[in-house]
Design an enzyme around this catalytic site. Sequence first.
Site, PDB file in Angstrom:
ATOM      1  N   ASN A 184      51.418  43.976  43.962  1.00  0.00           N
ATOM      2  CA  ASN A 184      52.164  45.144  43.496  1.00  0.00           C
ATOM      3  C   ASN A 184      52.708  46.051  44.589  1.00  0.00           C
ATOM      4  O   ASN A 184      52.652  47.270  44.472  1.00  0.00           O
ATOM      5  CB  ASN A 184      51.342  45.921  42.471  1.00  0.00           C
ATOM      6  CG  ASN A 184      51.382  45.220  41.140  1.00  0.00           C
ATOM      7  OD1 ASN A 184      52.345  44.536  40.822  1.00  0.00           O
ATOM      8  ND2 ASN A 184      50.333  45.359  40.370  1.00  0.00           N
TER       9      ASN A 184
ATOM     10  N   SER B 192      45.431  39.431  34.889  1.00  0.00           N
ATOM     11  CA  SER B 192      45.933  40.466  35.789  1.00  0.00           C
ATOM     12  C   SER B 192      46.719  39.784  36.909  1.00  0.00           C
ATOM     13  O   SER B 192      46.611  38.572  37.120  1.00  0.00           O
ATOM     14  CB  SER B 192      44.770  41.268  36.381  1.00  0.00           C
ATOM     15  OG  SER B 192      44.027  40.427  37.261  1.00  0.00           O
ATOM     16  N   THR B 193      47.482  40.576  37.642  1.00  0.00           N
ATOM     17  CA  THR B 193      48.219  40.027  38.779  1.00  0.00           C
ATOM     18  C   THR B 193      47.249  39.375  39.759  1.00  0.00           C
ATOM     19  O   THR B 193      47.518  38.315  40.301  1.00  0.00           O
ATOM     20  CB  THR B 193      49.031  41.135  39.483  1.00  0.00           C
ATOM     21  OG1 THR B 193      49.904  41.736  38.529  1.00  0.00           O
ATOM     22  CG2 THR B 193      49.848  40.577  40.631  1.00  0.00           C
ATOM     23  N   GLY B 194      46.106  40.018  39.976  1.00  0.00           N
ATOM     24  CA  GLY B 194      45.109  39.478  40.901  1.00  0.00           C
ATOM     25  C   GLY B 194      44.592  38.112  40.474  1.00  0.00           C
ATOM     26  O   GLY B 194      44.510  37.192  41.289  1.00  0.00           O
TER      27      GLY B 194
ATOM     28  N   TRP C 221      37.464  45.085  42.571  1.00  0.00           N
ATOM     29  CA  TRP C 221      36.282  45.813  42.105  1.00  0.00           C
ATOM     30  C   TRP C 221      36.724  46.696  40.944  1.00  0.00           C
ATOM     31  O   TRP C 221      37.260  47.784  41.146  1.00  0.00           O
ATOM     32  CB  TRP C 221      35.677  46.652  43.239  1.00  0.00           C
ATOM     33  CG  TRP C 221      34.442  47.377  42.811  1.00  0.00           C
ATOM     34  CD1 TRP C 221      34.350  48.687  42.466  1.00  0.00           C
ATOM     35  CD2 TRP C 221      33.131  46.832  42.672  1.00  0.00           C
ATOM     36  NE1 TRP C 221      33.069  49.004  42.111  1.00  0.00           N
ATOM     37  CE2 TRP C 221      32.295  47.883  42.233  1.00  0.00           C
ATOM     38  CE3 TRP C 221      32.584  45.567  42.859  1.00  0.00           C
ATOM     39  CZ2 TRP C 221      30.932  47.704  41.997  1.00  0.00           C
ATOM     40  CZ3 TRP C 221      31.231  45.391  42.626  1.00  0.00           C
ATOM     41  CH2 TRP C 221      30.426  46.439  42.199  1.00  0.00           C
TER      42      TRP C 221
ATOM     43  N   HIS D 141      44.514  43.600  30.011  1.00  0.00           N
ATOM     44  CA  HIS D 141      43.663  42.918  30.980  1.00  0.00           C
ATOM     45  C   HIS D 141      42.188  43.114  30.645  1.00  0.00           C
ATOM     46  O   HIS D 141      41.816  44.064  29.978  1.00  0.00           O
ATOM     47  CB  HIS D 141      43.934  43.449  32.387  1.00  0.00           C
ATOM     48  CG  HIS D 141      45.353  43.279  32.820  1.00  0.00           C
ATOM     49  ND1 HIS D 141      46.057  42.112  32.641  1.00  0.00           N
ATOM     50  CD2 HIS D 141      46.209  44.138  33.431  1.00  0.00           C
ATOM     51  CE1 HIS D 141      47.276  42.260  33.124  1.00  0.00           C
ATOM     52  NE2 HIS D 141      47.398  43.479  33.589  1.00  0.00           N
TER      53      HIS D 141
END
Length: 198
Positions: A9, A118-120, A140, A170
């Site tokens: 992001n 999620s993007t992660g 985290w 998410h």
Amino acid sequence: MTSPLLWCNLAPVVEFAADVGTKSDFITMNPSVVQRAFGGFRNESDREKFVHRLSMLNDSVLWIPAFMVKGGEKHVEWVNALILKNKLKVRTAYPSLRLIHAVRGYWLTNKVHIKRPSTGLLMYTLATRFCDEIHLYGFWPFPKDLHGKPVKYHYYDDLKYRYFSNASPHRMPLEFKTLYVLHNRGALKLTTGKCVQQ
């Protein structure tokens, strides 16, 4: 060959370089970042700030999931116009919605029930296809660390997140638990505290 560095992001790095470094190879940018971090390009100052941030990418890939949320295409058109107008050295990539569904399907078949990755988690999943070793930082999803100290959602802003909200698409704690299991199995290296130089 050195390991590629991925940022999620369009996180700012220069003002935090002592902690996070400045190198990047692959950067994601959800269209919502245009609104949240750059004021929707409403004025010249916002546009200049955005162009300055992109000018630091130095031929990195800017990966924009333009078709995940309604209205995302409009923001992407603005981004593309600024890249072309300013002749920025950045390569763009736009994943199809099918990729997002495929990643979600992969985790569902592994009993990880998420509405939308999620993007992660999406980036981790893609990295497993290309990287021999994966190190994750900043994953985290809790308001406090292991010692009870408050933790920011992002290191660079004051965004608040309802960590256990069912309204969110998410499932951050579930994603973290999944990544932690993979960490314990040696499939990835998850750093949740201070980084220690080797």
